[in-house]
Design a protein around this motif. Structure first.
Motif, mmCIF file in Angstrom:
data_model
loop_
_atom_site.group_PDB
_atom_site.id
_atom_site.type_symbol
_atom_site.label_atom_id
_atom_site.label_comp_id
_atom_site.label_asym_id
_atom_site.label_seq_id
_atom_site.Cartn_x
_atom_site.Cartn_y
_atom_site.Cartn_z
ATOM 1 N N HIS A 1 48.631 36.272 11.256
ATOM 2 C CA HIS A 1 48.923 37.560 11.880
ATOM 3 C C HIS A 1 47.655 38.271 12.315
ATOM 4 C CE1 HIS A 1 52.884 36.720 10.449
ATOM 5 N NE2 HIS A 1 52.501 36.778 9.183
ATOM 6 N N GLN A 2 46.512 37.675 12.021
ATOM 7 C CA GLN A 2 45.258 38.328 12.392
ATOM 8 C C GLN A 2 44.776 37.837 13.748
ATOM 9 O OE1 GLN A 2 42.398 37.707 9.285
ATOM 10 N NE2 GLN A 2 43.796 38.393 7.684
ATOM 11 N N GLU A 3 43.930 38.650 14.357
ATOM 12 C CA GLU A 3 43.303 38.288 15.626
ATOM 13 C C GLU A 3 42.446 37.040 15.427
ATOM 14 O OE1 GLU A 3 42.498 40.247 19.557
ATOM 15 O OE2 GLU A 3 44.135 40.119 18.136
ATOM 16 N N GLU A 4 41.583 37.090 14.402
ATOM 17 C CA GLU A 4 40.676 35.974 14.097
ATOM 18 C C GLU A 4 41.340 35.118 13.019
ATOM 19 O OE1 GLU A 4 37.491 34.855 15.173
ATOM 20 O OE2 GLU A 4 38.138 33.246 13.837
ATOM 21 N N LYS A 5 41.771 33.912 13.405
ATOM 22 C CA LYS A 5 42.512 33.080 12.464
ATOM 23 C C LYS A 5 41.614 32.168 11.647
ATOM 24 C CE LYS A 5 46.950 32.856 14.929
ATOM 25 N NZ LYS A 5 46.615 33.618 16.173
ATOM 26 N N LYS A 6 40.319 32.173 11.914
ATOM 27 C CA LYS A 6 39.441 31.207 11.256
ATOM 28 C C LYS A 6 38.673 31.797 10.082
ATOM 29 C CE LYS A 6 38.410 27.572 14.535
ATOM 30 N NZ LYS A 6 37.334 26.683 14.983
ATOM 31 N N LEU A 7 38.492 30.942 9.066
ATOM 32 C CA LEU A 7 37.660 31.279 7.918
ATOM 33 C C LEU A 7 36.505 30.274 7.853
ATOM 34 C CD1 LEU A 7 40.393 31.895 5.198
ATOM 35 C CD2 LEU A 7 38.906 33.620 6.243
ATOM 36 N N PRO A 8 35.369 30.682 7.330
ATOM 37 C CA PRO A 8 34.205 29.776 7.376
ATOM 38 C C PRO A 8 34.088 28.842 6.165
ATOM 39 C CG PRO A 8 33.526 31.937 6.602
ATOM 40 C CD PRO A 8 35.011 32.010 6.798
ATOM 41 N N LEU A 9 35.181 28.629 5.436
ATOM 42 C CA LEU A 9 35.067 27.934 4.145
ATOM 43 C C LEU A 9 34.635 26.469 4.260
ATOM 44 C CD1 LEU A 9 38.210 29.487 2.436
ATOM 45 C CD2 LEU A 9 35.810 30.046 2.002
ATOM 46 N N LEU A 10 34.937 25.829 5.366
ATOM 47 C CA LEU A 10 34.548 24.423 5.538
ATOM 48 C C LEU A 10 33.556 24.261 6.695
ATOM 49 C CD1 LEU A 10 36.785 23.623 3.468
ATOM 50 C CD2 LEU A 10 37.346 21.728 4.967
ATOM 51 N N ARG A 11 32.834 25.349 7.012
ATOM 52 C CA ARG A 11 31.892 25.287 8.133
ATOM 53 C C ARG A 11 30.839 24.209 7.858
ATOM 54 N NH1 ARG A 11 29.874 30.829 10.010
ATOM 55 N NH2 ARG A 11 31.870 30.764 11.116
ATOM 56 N N GLY A 12 30.612 23.359 8.854
ATOM 57 C CA GLY A 12 29.604 22.305 8.712
ATOM 58 C C GLY A 12 30.123 21.052 8.035
ATOM 59 N N LYS A 13 31.366 21.097 7.575
ATOM 60 C CA LYS A 13 31.933 19.907 6.907
ATOM 61 C C LYS A 13 32.710 19.070 7.927
ATOM 62 C CE LYS A 13 31.303 21.486 2.511
ATOM 63 N NZ LYS A 13 30.398 20.847 1.549
ATOM 64 N N SER A 14 32.682 17.774 7.689
ATOM 65 C CA SER A 14 33.427 16.851 8.564
ATOM 66 C C SER A 14 34.649 16.312 7.844
ATOM 67 C CB SER A 14 32.558 15.665 8.978
ATOM 68 O OG SER A 14 31.424 16.139 9.666
ATOM 69 N N VAL A 15 35.798 16.580 8.409
ATOM 70 C CA VAL A 15 37.056 16.073 7.852
ATOM 71 C C VAL A 15 37.544 14.945 8.757
ATOM 72 C CG1 VAL A 15 39.466 16.620 7.357
ATOM 73 C CG2 VAL A 15 37.661 18.291 6.830
ATOM 74 N N PHE A 16 37.732 13.771 8.154
ATOM 75 C CA PHE A 16 38.224 12.614 8.910
ATOM 76 C C PHE A 16 39.698 12.413 8.599
ATOM 77 C CE2 PHE A 16 34.541 9.989 10.552
ATOM 78 C CZ PHE A 16 33.570 10.949 10.334
#
Lengths: 321, 430
Positions: A43-58
């Motif tokens: 419900h927010q304008e910004e839907k992203k959180l930085p919790l996995l920033r820089g991590k690579s998920v395969f």
């Protein structure tokens, strides 16, 4: 070797998510609690959180599944991870590369997390055990469905949904209806429900679709759907795979629907406030009547929304948040 | 060459001997027990083995050991597996015909026997294919194969779907009184199955093989054996219900014997744990109740013999998801320790335990061996029953490192193995 579950480390913390079986109740509850605020994000304008920033998920999908892969992809992206999708159906194995060769190659590309879907029961365990044996277990493994064995994030999102609508697990009667024999979803649901203290779990299916020794998993088996639905709080439908509909397991989709399809008339036997769930994709007219699927008691679309939050919770917890 | 084995506890089940005494060997045969024969020490060199603290028994006779030759040399070779046999005190072994090509022609059997002729190698008794290429359609030249050295005829684990072919094959074998060794597993009921159809398979989502796969196949085999009068041997029985059928058939006068694999005496489907591919075996490890029935059945003689069902598999064949992993476990080196463990737990006299891996399988094979009577071949196993060891990849001589017992502590270490009086294994340093 292979006698301890690699998903918990020696401090009892979640290392990988491979199965719900053996997960302590407080770990499950913590995952659900962690997911709760993520449901507000949409419900927010910004839907992203930085919790996995820089991590690579395969996303390692050895078996096709657009839906599950997409929800994992959305969940990872909302956590700001870099997501790499690999559909490895038969492309690598056809070239003679083994599962573990594939894993080693991707590990060498600095993966932080593998989300694994595989047609063989136990494949994510093999990967987690291999990562441990080769000292690469900083890479986390999330089971996105292995054979008939487990689909833990589906089980967790189902628990989130039940908790959302019913609050207290310890007073519920829950019915699981359909192809329990071949269903990884059902196995994860059964373990989750019993760990969370649901006093009565019912399994409703013809004998051809119930595993031997099902009662030993803590369920009460019903072959008469009407009998099994009486007074239940939650009806969890399972998808019937096309290839099971004709053959020695079942004679026809029509006969299956007649006996085990969820119709408004059968649903009326459940409690008036019972909810109806389905992991999708639905076969309308085979396991569920459209009037029920689109009716007021169905919570099938909220399940999808909660699913993203629950997968975000799992990934962020595994990443150490 | 003359040899004196002194200070040991001599156990010879075939002759009901269990006492502390010396054993004398000359020219590859047992020449005396107790006192040296006249003139033994007078001429020529005499070797002496001090077997103090050890049991001296006949070399083990293993009813099923896959040597992987011909065709599967990447899994194991004759050299690697013969070293494993010597390490395990096994001096005679029967090898099933599921090689590539299968043992369906005399030339193949002769080649295998020729390759295995070295004096320090265990004696190899090939089990010939019952049908050409194990196809379940055309019976083999059994008389020719028997002449080449086959001691029995088998399909290994390959089914014969056509019951008329099975009837004919049994009739033909019975004509010459050749034993027929068959595994009992209905291929349809076992289709895609990888584990016992019970609680564990249900929980892990593995496709089950019901006990009915064994009992329905067994029913067919027993009735055809009754019809034909063939000497039927059931290989690797796995269930309590199957065992009951064998017992009843025998009471009805049907000529049937059976064996069990050492893995199945100690493990159940619960040992699959979290998808341990080493616990993927054929037939599958069944329930604890089945395991207990096999343990009791072997003790009271319903199951005749214990074998290793040695099946070396390379790492690539095992490092796979459970349902894709190749079935089988390496076992030659663990047969004695696992027999001893079972015997101890069942509180059996050592003589009775050793009979299951020496005199009884020798009788089933119809060979000159498995006993230490004067005049018998000097196939001897000398082991320290108290010595313990940890099963590890490093200390297995077999090329196959695949066993569900990896990491287990087991008792019973072979110190010396003699084959026709030749020292095949000297572990006295250990």
């Amino acid at each position: 070797m292979n006698t301890t579950n690699p998903q918990l480390n020696k401090h009892g913390e979640l290392q990988h998510l491979l199965t719900i079986e053996g997960l302590p109740r407080d770990v499950i509850t913590r995952i659900l609690d962690t997911a709760a605020p993520f449901t507000e994000l949409v419900h927010q304008e910004e839907k992203k959180l930085p919790l996995l920033r820089g991590k690579s998920v395969f996303n390692l999908f050895f078996e096709n599944s657009t839906r599950t892969r997409t929800t994992f992809e959305i969940a990872a992206k909302r956590l700001s991870a870099d997501v790499i999708n690999l559909n490895i159906n038969t492309s690598s194995t056809a070239k003679g590369e083994t599962l573990l060769d594939t894993v080693d190659n991707l590990a060498a590309m600095q993966a932080d997390m593998f989300v694994v879907r595989h047609a063989s029961s136990g494949a994510p365990f093999l990967i987690a055990q291999h990562l441990a044996a080769t000292k690469q277990d900083h890479i986390r493994v999330v089971n996105a469905g292995d054979g008939r064995h487990a689909h833990p994030t589906q089980g967790l999102l189902d628990m989130y949904t039940i908790r959302h609508y019913k609050k207290d697990f310890t007073k519920l009667t829950v019915a699981i209806v359909g192809d329990i024999l071949h269903s990884r979803v059902a196995r994860s649901q059964i373990h989750a429900l019993s760990t969370l203290g649901v006093p009565e779990i019912r399994a409703i299916a013809p004998k051809t679709l119930i595993p031997t020794a099902a009662e030993r998993m803590g369920v009460k088996v019903f072959h008469d759907m009407r009998e099994g639905l009486k007074g239940v709080d939650v009806v969890m439908m399972l998808r019937l795979q096309n290839e099971r509909m004709l053959g020695a397991l079942l004679p026809s989709p029509q006969e299956y629907f007649k006996n085990y399809g969820l119709t408004p008339e059968k649903l009326a036997l459940a409690k008036p406030d019972a909810i109806v769930m389905h992991p999708g994709p639905m076969n309308r007219g085979v396991e569920i009547d459209s009037a029920v699927a689109d009716g007021g008691q169905a919570v099938i679309l909220p399940q999808v929304t909660f699913g993203i939050a629950v997968r975000m919770a799992v990934m962020s917890m595994l990443a150490g948040n | 060459m003359k040899l004196k084995i002194k200070n040991g506890r001599l156990i010879d089940p075939a002759n009901n001997i269990d006492r502390n005494t010396d054993l004398f060997i000359a020219d590859g045969r047992v020449v005396a027990i107790g006192n040296a024969p006249e003139g033994f020490a007078d001429s020529g060199a005499m070797g002496v083995i001090d077997a103090g603290g050890c049991v001296v028994c006949p070399g083990l006779v293993d009813l099923s050991a896959r040597l992987r030759e011909p065709g599967y040399e990447y899994k194991a070779t004759l050299e690697s597996e013969m070293a494993a046999a010597a390490e395990g005190g096994v001096t005679s072994l029967a090898c099933p015909p599921d090689t590539d090509p299968p043992l369906d022609e005399p030339g193949l059997v002769e080649m295998l026997k020729h390759r295995a002729r070295l004096p320090e190698f265990a004696k190899v008794y090939p089990v010939g294919a019952l049908t050409v290429k194990l196809d379940g359609k055309h019976i083999t030249e059994m008389a020719e194969l028997a002449e080449a050295g086959c001691v029995a005829f088998s399909q290994a684990t390959v089914p014969v779907l056509d019951t008329q072919v099975m009837l004919r094959a049994m009739q033909y074998a019975a004509t010459f009184d050749y034993p027929v060794w068959l595994s009992a597993q209905d291929p349809y009921l076992a289709r895609n199955g990888v584990a016992h159809d019970g609680e564990v398979a249900a929980r892990l989502g593995l496709t089950g093989i019901p006990v009915a796969a064994e009992t329905t196949a067994l029913g067919t085999l027993l009735l055809l054996a009754q019809e034909t009068g063939v000497r039927l041997h059931i290989t690797r029985i796995s269930s309590s219900a199957g065992l009951d059928m064998v017992r009843i058939a025998r009471e009805q006068g049907i000529s049937v014997t059976c064996d069990v694999a050492a893995t199945h005496l100690h493990l159940s489907d619960h040992d699959i744990g979290f998808f341990n591919p080493h616990a993927r075996l054929n037939p599958p490890l069944r329930s604890l109740r089945d395991r207990d029935a096999l343990r009791t059945g072997l003790a009271n003689g319903v199951v005749d013999a214990l074998c290793s069902d040695h099946t070396p598999v390379d790492d690539d064949g095992k490092q796979m998801p459970f349902d894709e992993a190749e079935a089988g476990a390496t076992g030659l080196e663990l047969l004695l320790p696992l027999a001893l463990k079972w015997g101890n737990e069942m509180k059996l006299p050592l003589l009775d335990t050793l009979a299951k891996v020496t005199s009884i399988p020798a009788r089933l094979l119809g060979i000159d061996g498995g006993n230490l009577a004067v005049g018998a071949p000097a196939d001897v196993c000398i082991f320290d029953p108290e010595a313990e060891f940890r099963v590890s990849r490093e200390n297995l001589r077999s090329q196959g490192k695949n066993t569900p017992f990896l990491g287990h502590m087991l008792g019973g270490r072979v110190r010396y193995t003699l084959i026709d009086g030749v020292l095949a294994h000297d572990g006295s340093w250990a």
